[in-house]
Design a protein around this motif. Structure first.
Motif, mmCIF file in Angstrom:
data_model
loop_
_atom_site.group_PDB
_atom_site.id
_atom_site.type_symbol
_atom_site.label_atom_id
_atom_site.label_comp_id
_atom_site.label_asym_id
_atom_site.label_seq_id
_atom_site.Cartn_x
_atom_site.Cartn_y
_atom_site.Cartn_z
ATOM 1 N N ASN A 49 46.359 33.080 37.656
ATOM 2 C CA ASN A 49 46.978 33.258 36.411
ATOM 3 C C ASN A 49 47.301 34.884 36.187
ATOM 4 O O ASN A 49 46.974 36.109 36.456
ATOM 5 C CB ASN A 49 45.850 33.281 35.348
ATOM 6 N N PRO A 50 49.110 34.864 35.871
ATOM 7 C CA PRO A 50 49.490 36.649 36.134
ATOM 8 C C PRO A 50 49.012 37.157 34.686
ATOM 9 O O PRO A 50 49.409 38.670 34.685
ATOM 10 C CB PRO A 50 51.310 35.724 36.484
ATOM 11 N N GLU A 51 48.136 36.821 34.227
ATOM 12 C CA GLU A 51 48.313 37.283 33.034
ATOM 13 C C GLU A 51 47.107 37.856 33.006
ATOM 14 O O GLU A 51 46.605 38.570 31.877
ATOM 15 C CB GLU A 51 48.734 36.860 31.456
ATOM 16 N N PHE A 52 45.965 37.676 33.752
ATOM 17 C CA PHE A 52 44.789 37.917 33.636
ATOM 18 C C PHE A 52 44.820 38.060 35.787
ATOM 19 O O PHE A 52 43.510 37.596 36.092
ATOM 20 C CB PHE A 52 44.104 36.809 33.546
ATOM 21 N N GLY A 53 45.212 39.035 36.595
ATOM 22 C CA GLY A 53 44.849 39.169 38.228
ATOM 23 C C GLY A 53 44.116 40.257 38.046
ATOM 24 O O GLY A 53 43.694 41.318 38.895
ATOM 25 N N SER A 54 42.190 39.565 38.269
ATOM 26 C CA SER A 54 41.598 40.496 38.240
ATOM 27 C C SER A 54 40.367 39.768 39.198
ATOM 28 O O SER A 54 39.716 39.365 38.519
ATOM 29 C CB SER A 54 40.714 40.771 36.713
ATOM 30 N N ARG A 102 49.629 42.949 43.446
ATOM 31 C CA ARG A 102 50.499 43.523 42.623
ATOM 32 C C ARG A 102 51.855 43.722 43.763
ATOM 33 O O ARG A 102 51.654 43.660 44.778
ATOM 34 C CB ARG A 102 49.796 45.267 42.597
#
Length: 241
Positions: free
Chosen positions: A136-141, A83
């Motif tokens: 992946n900026p759309e799935f930062g997990s 983040r």
């Protein structure tokens, strides 16, 4: 010379994740694990099975009440986060951070936060550098063990760890051996009527030779292919009698 970094889990929630972290660490030569106020206490019976044999790391694990105590003896502290925290700190990839850790004298610590929410701002401010994995900026997990293994792997690249055992490769076949196989196959194809129509025969032969020469044949492989061709040819002769 730098020492291996300490892995610090800040308020980890599940014993299974502590065990998986230990497994990830030991795979890449890291053995010093510190736990800051683990939610379910320590030791945790769920950690052992998840560690899959990395008991050395769990047995040596130290528990601290506060993060400040856990990193008090460390000269270089890195916080992992995906983040944007609005904190003015250098941001490095795991690869770049690993290079710095190897180059820096003194002890380094790498902080990992809670499974659900990661490190909070106050915890990140204790670090001098932030490590962020490019994902992946759309799935930062990333789960906890995944994050640890990415960082540990990059650090291990600067160490001498065991490599997979080398396998002696068979020497490549000679051109004479290849021509023998090709000639045998070509004769069988001619006898079967494969080469048709006549005006396409040269092109078809060139294509076939090009296809077969792409493989880096060994002598054993060519002998096997020729054995297969001989068996097929013999079966055809027996059927024709």
């Amino acid at each position: 010379m730098s020492r291996p970094p300490v892995i610090v889990l800040v308020r980890p929630q599940l014993g299974e994740n502590i065990g998986k972290t230990a497994r990830a660490m030991l795979n890449f030569g890291l053995t010093e694990l510190r736990l800051v106020a683990p939610r379910d206490g320590w030791p945790n019976p769920s950690a052992g099975p998840a560690a899959s044999g990395a008991d050395l790391v769990l047995e040596k694990a130290e528990v601290f009440e506060t993060l400040a105590e856990a990193v008090a003896d460390c000269s270089h502290v890195y916080a992992t986060t995906v983040r944007k925290r609005g904190i003015s700190r250098p941001v490095l990839t795991p690869e770049a951070a690993a290079r710095d850790i190897h180059a820096e004298p003194g002890r380094s610590a790498i902080l990992f936060g809670r499974e659900r929410s990661g490190l909070d701002i106050e915890e990140v401010t204790l670090a001098r550098t932030i490590i962020t994995v490019p994902i992946n900026p759309e799935f930062g997990s990333l789960n906890l063990a995944q994050a640890v293994i990415l960082v540990a792997y990059e650090w291990s690249k600067g160490e001498t760890l065991a490599s997979p055992p080398s396998v002696d490769l068979a020497p490549p076949a000679s051109q004479e051996e290849f021509e023998g196989m090709y000639t045998q196959l070509n004769a069988m194809l001619e006898a079967s009527g494969f080469y048709y129509p006549p005006d396409r025969v040269p092109t078809t032969r060139r294509t076939l030779r090009s296809l077969l020469t792409k493989a880096e044949w060994t002598s054993q492989e060519l002998r096997t292919v020729r054995g297969v061709l001989s068996a097929l040819d013999g079966a055809k002769l027996r059927r024709s009698k």
